[in-house]
Design an enzyme around this catalytic site. Structure first.
Site, mmCIF file in Angstrom:
data_model
loop_
_atom_site.group_PDB
_atom_site.id
_atom_site.type_symbol
_atom_site.label_atom_id
_atom_site.label_comp_id
_atom_site.label_asym_id
_atom_site.label_seq_id
_atom_site.Cartn_x
_atom_site.Cartn_y
_atom_site.Cartn_z
ATOM 1 N N LYS A 13 0.804 -1.217 0.000
ATOM 2 C CA LYS A 13 0.000 0.000 0.000
ATOM 3 C C LYS A 13 0.843 1.276 0.000
ATOM 4 O O LYS A 13 0.612 2.174 -0.806
ATOM 5 C CB LYS A 13 -0.823 -0.070 1.295
ATOM 6 C CG LYS A 13 -2.053 0.705 1.395
ATOM 7 C CD LYS A 13 -2.883 0.208 2.601
ATOM 8 C CE LYS A 13 -2.109 -0.180 3.846
ATOM 9 N NZ LYS A 13 -1.685 0.916 4.702
ATOM 10 N N ARG A 88 -9.445 3.378 9.051
ATOM 11 C CA ARG A 88 -9.189 1.970 9.349
ATOM 12 C C ARG A 88 -10.266 1.368 10.240
ATOM 13 O O ARG A 88 -10.218 0.172 10.521
ATOM 14 C CB ARG A 88 -7.867 1.852 10.101
ATOM 15 C CG ARG A 88 -6.686 1.357 9.270
ATOM 16 C CD ARG A 88 -5.458 1.517 10.135
ATOM 17 N NE ARG A 88 -4.419 0.597 9.835
ATOM 18 C CZ ARG A 88 -3.247 0.950 9.306
ATOM 19 N NH1 ARG A 88 -3.017 2.197 8.960
ATOM 20 N NH2 ARG A 88 -2.308 0.058 9.123
ATOM 21 N N ARG A 127 10.454 -7.695 4.733
ATOM 22 C CA ARG A 127 10.607 -6.263 4.997
ATOM 23 C C ARG A 127 11.274 -6.050 6.355
ATOM 24 O O ARG A 127 12.062 -5.127 6.532
ATOM 25 C CB ARG A 127 9.228 -5.580 4.978
ATOM 26 C CG ARG A 127 9.301 -4.090 5.218
ATOM 27 C CD ARG A 127 7.960 -3.413 5.051
ATOM 28 N NE ARG A 127 7.145 -3.492 6.241
ATOM 29 C CZ ARG A 127 5.887 -3.034 6.335
ATOM 30 N NH1 ARG A 127 5.302 -2.525 5.280
ATOM 31 N NH2 ARG A 127 5.225 -3.113 7.451
ATOM 32 N N ARG A 133 11.583 -1.427 11.525
ATOM 33 C CA ARG A 133 10.332 -1.108 12.212
ATOM 34 C C ARG A 133 10.130 -2.051 13.386
ATOM 35 O O ARG A 133 10.221 -3.260 13.248
ATOM 36 C CB ARG A 133 9.139 -1.245 11.242
ATOM 37 C CG ARG A 133 8.958 -0.044 10.373
ATOM 38 C CD ARG A 133 7.818 -0.220 9.403
ATOM 39 N NE ARG A 133 6.545 -0.557 10.024
ATOM 40 C CZ ARG A 133 5.369 -0.363 9.429
ATOM 41 N NH1 ARG A 133 5.318 0.169 8.232
ATOM 42 N NH2 ARG A 133 4.264 -0.702 10.037
ATOM 43 N N ARG A 144 -1.353 -7.870 13.594
ATOM 44 C CA ARG A 144 -1.812 -6.769 12.732
ATOM 45 C C ARG A 144 -2.746 -7.272 11.637
ATOM 46 O O ARG A 144 -3.701 -6.604 11.265
ATOM 47 C CB ARG A 144 -0.613 -6.023 12.143
ATOM 48 C CG ARG A 144 -0.064 -5.011 13.153
ATOM 49 C CD ARG A 144 1.328 -4.511 12.831
ATOM 50 N NE ARG A 144 1.533 -4.095 11.476
ATOM 51 C CZ ARG A 144 2.679 -4.273 10.810
ATOM 52 N NH1 ARG A 144 3.706 -4.858 11.389
ATOM 53 N NH2 ARG A 144 2.803 -3.856 9.595
HETATM 54 P P1 AMP Z 1 0.986 1.485 8.665
HETATM 55 O O1 AMP Z 1 2.254 2.184 8.357
HETATM 56 O O2 AMP Z 1 -0.177 2.004 7.846
HETATM 57 O O3 AMP Z 1 1.108 -0.007 8.587
HETATM 58 O O4 AMP Z 1 0.627 1.845 10.189
HETATM 59 C C1 AMP Z 1 1.466 1.443 11.245
HETATM 60 C C2 AMP Z 1 0.741 1.518 12.573
HETATM 61 O O5 AMP Z 1 0.319 2.868 12.817
HETATM 62 C C3 AMP Z 1 -0.535 0.685 12.662
HETATM 63 O O6 AMP Z 1 -0.288 -0.660 12.991
HETATM 64 C C4 AMP Z 1 -1.265 1.423 13.782
HETATM 65 O O7 AMP Z 1 -0.718 1.131 15.052
HETATM 66 C C5 AMP Z 1 -0.930 2.873 13.479
HETATM 67 N N1 AMP Z 1 -1.932 3.456 12.560
HETATM 68 C C6 AMP Z 1 -1.739 3.896 11.285
HETATM 69 N N2 AMP Z 1 -2.875 4.374 10.764
HETATM 70 C C7 AMP Z 1 -3.832 4.242 11.714
HETATM 71 C C8 AMP Z 1 -5.211 4.532 11.782
HETATM 72 N N3 AMP Z 1 -5.876 5.049 10.729
HETATM 73 N N4 AMP Z 1 -5.866 4.260 12.941
HETATM 74 C C9 AMP Z 1 -5.229 3.752 13.997
HETATM 75 N N5 AMP Z 1 -3.939 3.426 14.005
HETATM 76 C C10 AMP Z 1 -3.229 3.669 12.879
#
Ligand code: AMP
Length: 193
Positions: A13, A88, A127, A133, A144
């Site tokens: 994504k 989300r 990754r 990370r 997740r």
């Molecule tokens: P991502 O980089 O999109 O995989 O996001 C990494 C982490 O950030 C997620 O596992 C959540 O802990 C937090 N996060 C990102 N976007 C959201 C969202 N819209 N709502 C809640 N937590 C978020």
């Protein structure tokens, strides 16, 4: 152009969001990236978010919604934006609807990248070797995925019912997937300039 990118963790994504937003000349707004930037800067928001991110949980809506509301009100998002990783939850969908309605705007399209679950875990473990990370460990990755299935996958039906959904196969090389997304968007009459 106002669009949302959705897809399970590891679907590619973020990479696609950046490329596609570039083609449309709009900012790719990744809530995950904003959280990570705050974590590395050690801001209060970052300290709050880190606990949830490290556990593979969602950061509370109260924190996330406010952050997005402020970000999409910035001048560079005036012509449009691509939201990567937001909304989300169903509550975030409602919140975004409210933000857009307040600004007299609406969404154009929601792109969902689909990828097989086993393939996803493999990608994320790969990754993890380079990302640094702290949420890229196998247990957290699996958690997740579960959180996505429970809390985020239901959003797909919501946007399908609104006629906004565009499902794109996320398997393959980055360029191949980008081409697929752009041609699907083009087919909807939303060509990049
Ligand atoms: P991502 O980089 O999109 O995989 O996001 C990494 C982490 O950030 C997620 O596992 C959540 O802990 C937090 N996060 C990102 N976007 C959201 C969202 N819209 N709502 C809640 N937590 C978020």
């Amino acid at each position: 152009m106002r669009m949302i990118f959705m897809g399970p963790p590891g679907a590619g994504k973020g990479t696609q969001a950046t490329v596609v937003a570039g083609r449309f000349g709009i900012p790719a707004i990744s809530t995950g990236d904003i959280f990570r930037a705050n974590v590395s800067e050690g801001t209060p928001l970052g300290l709050e978010a880190k606990r949830y991110m490290d556990a593979g949980e969602y950061v509370p809506d109260s924190v996330t919604n406010e952050m997005v509301r402020n970000r999409i009100a910035e001048p560079d998002a005036e012509p449009g934006f691509l939201l990567d990783g937001y909304p989300r939850t169903l509550a975030q969908v409602e919140e975004l609807d409210g933000m857009l309605a307040d600004a007299g705007r609406s969404l154009d399209v929601v792109v969902v990248l689909t990828v097989d679950a086993d393939e996803l875990v493999q990608r994320l473990l790969k990754r993890a070797e380079t990302s640094g990370r702290s949420d890229d460990t196998e247990d957290v990755i699996r958690h997740r995925q579960d959180v996505y299935t429970e809390q985020t996958a239901p959003l797909i039906d919501v946007y399908r019912d609104r006629g906004l959904l565009l499902e794109v196969d996320g398997l393959g090389e980055v360029d191949e997937v980008t081409a697929r997304i752009l041609s699907a968007l083009d087919g909807r009459g939303s060509a990049a300039s």
